[in-house]
Design a protein around this motif. Sequence first.
Motif, short mmCIF file in Angstrom:
data_model
loop_
_atom_site.label_atom_id
_atom_site.label_comp_id
_atom_site.label_asym_id
_atom_site.label_seq_id
_atom_site.Cartn_x
_atom_site.Cartn_y
_atom_site.Cartn_z
N ILE A 118 1.07 -1.12 -0.19
CA ILE A 118 0.04 0.01 -0.04
C ILE A 118 0.92 1.40 -0.02
O ILE A 118 0.58 2.23 -0.56
CB ILE A 118 -1.09 0.03 1.09
N GLU A 119 1.91 1.20 0.53
CA GLU A 119 2.59 2.56 0.81
C GLU A 119 3.39 2.88 -0.52
O GLU A 119 3.39 3.81 -0.80
CB GLU A 119 3.80 2.42 1.89
N SER A 120 4.09 1.88 -1.36
CA SER A 120 4.29 1.80 -2.67
C SER A 120 3.43 2.58 -3.26
O SER A 120 4.08 3.27 -4.42
CB SER A 120 5.08 0.57 -3.00
N GLU A 121 2.08 1.97 -3.48
CA GLU A 121 1.01 2.18 -4.31
C GLU A 121 0.91 3.86 -4.03
O GLU A 121 0.57 4.55 -5.08
CB GLU A 121 -0.26 1.57 -4.22
N ARG A 156 1.02 13.09 7.25
CA ARG A 156 2.09 14.17 6.84
C ARG A 156 1.87 14.53 5.27
O ARG A 156 2.21 15.79 5.22
CB ARG A 156 3.54 13.37 6.90
N VAL A 157 1.61 13.76 4.31
CA VAL A 157 0.94 14.22 3.09
C VAL A 157 -0.05 15.41 3.31
O VAL A 157 0.02 16.47 2.72
CB VAL A 157 0.56 13.27 2.41
N PRO A 162 0.68 2.70 10.37
CA PRO A 162 2.24 3.27 9.70
C PRO A 162 1.82 4.14 8.49
O PRO A 162 2.18 5.20 8.17
CB PRO A 162 3.09 2.31 9.49
N VAL A 163 0.80 3.60 7.44
CA VAL A 163 0.46 4.22 6.44
C VAL A 163 -0.43 5.59 6.62
O VAL A 163 -0.39 6.54 5.93
CB VAL A 163 -0.28 3.34 5.54
#
Length: 440
Positions: free
Chosen positions: A205-208, A254-255, A247-248
């Motif tokens: 999910i983080e990579s996506e 932050r985004v 974590p996501v």
Amino acid sequence: ENILIVDDNYDMLELLQRNLRSLNFHTYKAASVAEAMNVLQYSAVDLLITDLQMPGGNGLELLEYVNGHFPDMPSLVITGFPTVKTALKATKLGARDYLSKPFTAEEFKNAVFSILRNDSPVENKKKGAAAKTANTYGGMVGASPQYTALIDVIERVKDNKATVLINGESGTGKELIAQAIHTKGVFASKPFVAINCGAIPENLIESELFGHVKGAFSGAVENKKGLFEAAEGGTVFLDEIGTLPMPVQTRLLRVLQEKEVRMLGSTRSQKITARIIAATNADLMQMVREKQFREDLYYRLNVVTIETTPVRDRPADIPLLINTFLAKYGKEYGKPAITIADDALKALLGYNWPGNVRELENITQRLIIMADAEIQIDHIPAFITNPEQQHLYNADSLLLSLQEAEKAHILKVLAAVGNNKTRAAEILQIDRKTLRAKLG
């Protein structure tokens, strides 16, 4: 009325848009046939105005597409290279008028008003049709007070980039609402990127979302752009936001705070300008209390809240939705004139639709397959007409094994088709042998 202008000349687009806005029309612009088809797919358009000579597909191809998919939509052709041959072709494809460049503002105004005056909405005379014309907006349809209030909220947020959180039951059209916010606003020409957070493995999910650089982790053989970067200037739609791992959630916060994103494995951050729309059928506030969802992220997402209304609470919209699906799937299955009898419609109105618009659409699609010229009461599944059988398709019956749920669905389809196993297998897209095996 909403008018779509299609021309590869941006000066002409701006000129026509100014003229139409001065006449109090809402306009969409497209510089190619492909862009126009995209607008038509997601927006309600009352009149198409198109040039003929354009790169990557000409106006006649667009008219042919509209004639096939939106046969009631009038069109006005404008061209700098008029010929009798193209004028005849355009007329055969449904064009109501034909203007040769250059033309005056008065000629343009007269052509537009002449077409729209001759194309006032005609009351649907089909059995079971709503007495009033459906109110369409961005692919949605309705006439209830709840629907009107929804459109009002969309109109208020569509032209800014405020973060929106859409809450509601499954099947209430949350993604369609997100698409309407995007396509109806000033950022419609920018990308709309949707992601179902619950459908992507946790380790991906983080990579996506954020992308990664080559070597960031095992298998990262090249740089990959994340969805926030892919949606630059447009909209990122995060469905099932409540399923994001902690974590996501932290990275997403932050985004939202810093308006920038950093690829996995990178030391550099990149500014983003995409709007974020999130959706959930979960109670995020309860998840916050249970420490399953970050409270600060919840409030960052919850700048503008849209609460969807279950279909059972807006019965005025059901006939309009059914007529919309009859038109859509009737054409797809070669039954464009199919209607629904009054008693059949009454039965559908009496059902509580636990699966909401998604269930209503699926049932209407099946009814069209089963009926010929008109949907009769006998075509309506027994679990709808007989409350005692509703347990066969009760969206709240979640505590079933996969095998039990599958069998219950098969029994429901068999009941709907009068135990015709051949037709049930066709609807379920399996063969009769597999059907018998699954029934045990």
